[in-house]
Design an enzyme around this catalytic site. Structure first.
Site, PDB file in Angstrom:
ATOM      1  N   SER A 291      36.577  49.573  63.778  1.00 54.16           N
ATOM      2  CA  SER A 291      35.239  49.775  64.329  1.00 54.16           C
ATOM      3  C   SER A 291      35.244  49.335  65.780  1.00 54.16           C
ATOM      4  O   SER A 291      35.778  48.272  66.109  1.00 54.16           O
ATOM      5  CB  SER A 291      34.207  48.983  63.532  1.00 54.16           C
ATOM      6  N   HIS A 305      30.296  54.253  70.401  1.00 55.52           N
ATOM      7  CA  HIS A 305      30.590  53.619  69.111  1.00 55.52           C
ATOM      8  C   HIS A 305      31.500  54.556  68.315  1.00 55.52           C
ATOM      9  O   HIS A 305      31.389  55.775  68.412  1.00 55.52           O
ATOM     10  CB  HIS A 305      29.291  53.379  68.324  1.00 55.52           C
ATOM     11  N   ASN A 307      34.018  54.528  64.422  1.00 49.86           N
ATOM     12  CA  ASN A 307      34.722  53.826  63.345  1.00 49.86           C
ATOM     13  C   ASN A 307      35.362  54.832  62.411  1.00 49.86           C
ATOM     14  O   ASN A 307      34.897  55.964  62.275  1.00 49.86           O
ATOM     15  CB  ASN A 307      33.794  52.857  62.584  1.00 49.86           C
ATOM     16  N   GLY A 462      31.324  39.442  54.992  1.00 53.24           N
ATOM     17  CA  GLY A 462      32.209  39.668  56.127  1.00 53.24           C
ATOM     18  C   GLY A 462      31.999  38.605  57.195  1.00 53.24           C
ATOM     19  O   GLY A 462      31.084  37.787  57.122  1.00 53.24           O
ATOM     20  N   ARG A 463      32.830  38.629  58.192  1.00 53.91           N
ATOM     21  CA  ARG A 463      32.747  37.633  59.262  1.00 53.91           C
ATOM     22  C   ARG A 463      31.606  38.003  60.212  1.00 53.91           C
ATOM     23  O   ARG A 463      31.633  39.065  60.845  1.00 53.91           O
ATOM     24  CB  ARG A 463      34.078  37.580  60.018  1.00 53.91           C
TER      25      ARG A 463
END
Length: 505
Positions: A291, A305, A307, A462-463
């Site tokens: 991403s 953007h 991903n 997720g982080r």
């Protein structure tokens, strides 16, 4: 033969032979000297994917990294420099090479693969050696050894997915690549069948994760070159439930105010929210993807953007019960330049058309619908491509899906970098910057309210730093903000209110 004009970011087969049927390399030392000149002249301007030097001719597969006219001059200078040195050594005069070096534009990954195979098999084709892999002056041995100071080894291996597949394709294919009557390359079904057989031995999740690892390196290297000041800072993280990722962030550069190019793979037990979504009581999953988001300083350079991702879910015995690809790329300008929009969408369409002529129209429409700020009744940007849940069907295998998604991923830099380079020097005012920051607010709203990737990351533990990397550093929300009806800002809003078709389908 009509000579093609070299174009930046395009691939070419470059070849030529000695004039009047003579030799251009009398000894191994001549060949070593020629390669030393190649390294000197090509440095950071032309990338080499493969080569072969024979006594009376040469072959190179290259990617042009500079202006096409400049690349043509570099190649001419190289051949002239070698010719002068060779003539002096051999006490000869006159031209060494046939007039003008030959060049063929390489238009697809399949064509690239065939050209690499043809170049490496050339010594065997001309009966100079019984085993091409032992020939000293081709790039084959360097690529297998993963050691070369002139070959872009990672890019070559990525075309074949693994080094094992690279050697498999070279040693297990019937070679008849060049059709002399048509002066062109044949597309070999036997090659593709054998490549597919070998690819099927590699789990799709491992193959795709390897791809995004290489793509992350390619994209971050190019963006550092474009920025010229800032470097990506890498942060490797682990997920307690399984997996982790590699976050790369660039900040406070000459071009990019903030950006990130991140890869991750997460796996383990399905979180409750996904169990509810898929209608299952239990199960394990694997997901990986790349991403990226880039927020430029200059308001005339658009935010971008992209991903590309892959997902698998398993039954209690570890068997895959469902798998799919997703992804896309979209552009968010603050000031609208029609030529930029057309360029971006043209590259998207070209990538799609190589796999199915209906893909662009379908995935462009999906993108327009997806990146829609429903609470604002406007698009986030001018779209691009968006696709999700690309599963195996009667028409498309998972390998077909992989080939398509990686085609789109490989096209990203070509779709965005030329726009950056064209707009980065435009002077801007405080008012332009304020408008950029107001529009960034709409970008944030979409990501936090509607974006599936953001929501998936938050719901799978997720982080947080990596998930929210996509948010711009400085944003404004002005109460009841208005603009002049005939302004450039209003021109943008007109398009955002009604998505436009930028290229003909």
């Amino acid at each position: 033969m009509k000579l093609e004009i070299l174009e930046k970011d395009s691939y070419y087969h470059i070849y030529n032979k000695c004039i009047n049927g003579g030799v251009i390399f009398e000894s191994d030392e001549n060949m070593r000297y020629f390669l030393a000149l190649v390294k000197k002249y090509f440095s950071k301007k032309i990338t080499i994917l493969s080569y072969c030097l024979l006594q009376n001719h040469y072959h190179f597969l290259v990617k042009i990294d500079c202006d096409g006219e400049n690349a043509t001059q570099i190649l001419s200078n190289l051949f002239n420099a070698y010719a002068k040195a060779f003539n002096k050594q051999q006490n000869r005069t006159g031209s060494l090479f046939e007039k003008h070096f030959k060049r063929k534009h390489i238009s697809s990954n399949e064509y690239l693969i065939n050209t690499i195979l043809y170049i490496h098999k050339n010594p065997e084709h001309h009966n100079l050696i019984s085993d091409f892999s032992q020939y000293k002056f081709s790039s084959y041995k360097d690529i297998v050894a993963k050691k070369s100071n002139i070959i872009s080894i990672d890019e070559v291996v990525n075309l074949f997915d693994t080094i094992e597949n690279f050697t498999f394709c070279h040693k297990n294919t019937e070679f008849n690549f060049f059709d002399k009557n048509k002066d062109t390359y044949k597309v070999l079904e036997t090659l593709q069948e054998k490549v597919t057989l070998q690819e099927n031995k590699i789990p799709m999740k491992d193959k795709f994760y390897k791809y995004i690892e290489n793509l992350q390196n390619t994209i971050t290297s190019k963006l550092e070159e474009v920025d010229g000041v800032a470097k990506f800072q890498e942060d490797i993280w682990q997920r307690a439930e399984g997996g982790g990722g590699k976050t790369r962030v660039i900040e406070n550069g000459a071009i990019f105010e903030k950006g990130g190019v991140n890869i991750s793979k997460v796996f383990g037990e399905l979180p409750e929210v996904l169990r509810n979504q898929f209608g299952v009581k239990e199960g394990n999953f694997f997901a990986c993807g790349l991403s990226l988001v880039l927020h430029p300083i200059n308001p005339f350079v658009p935010t971008v953007h992209a991903n590309w991702r892959y997902f698998e879910m398993y039954d209690e015995d570890g068997n895959i019960v469902t798998q799919w690809f997703g992804g896309g790329q979209d552009l968010t300008p603050y000031y609208l330049f029609d030529n930029d929009a057309i360029h971006f969408h043209t590259i998207c369409k070209s990538a799609c058309d190589l796999h199915n002529e209906g893909f662009y129209k379908k995935f462009k429409e999906t993108c327009d619908n997806y990146f829609w700020n429903a609470h604002r009744n406007e698009a986030r940007g001018i779209g691009g491509l968006f696709f999700d849940y690309l599963k195996e069907t009667d028409e498309f295998s998972m390998q077909d899906r992989f080939n398509f998604v990686t085609e789109v991923g490989n096209s990203f830099l070509k779709s965005y970098v030329p726009i950056v380079e064209k707009r980065k020097e435009i002077e801007f005012t405080t008012a332009h910057k304020e408008w950029q920051e107001v529009r960034r607010g709409r970008y944030v709203e979409f990501n936090l309210v509607h974006d599936r990737g953001t929501l998936f990351g938050l719901k799978t533990n997720g982080r947080i730093e990596s998930i929210l990397m996509s948010l711009p550093p400085i944003v404004q929300w002005k109460y009841n903000h208005t603009i002049e009806e005939t302004s450039e800002e209003a021109k943008l809003l007109e398009v955002l209110a009604k998505p436009k078709d930028w290229v003909l389908c």
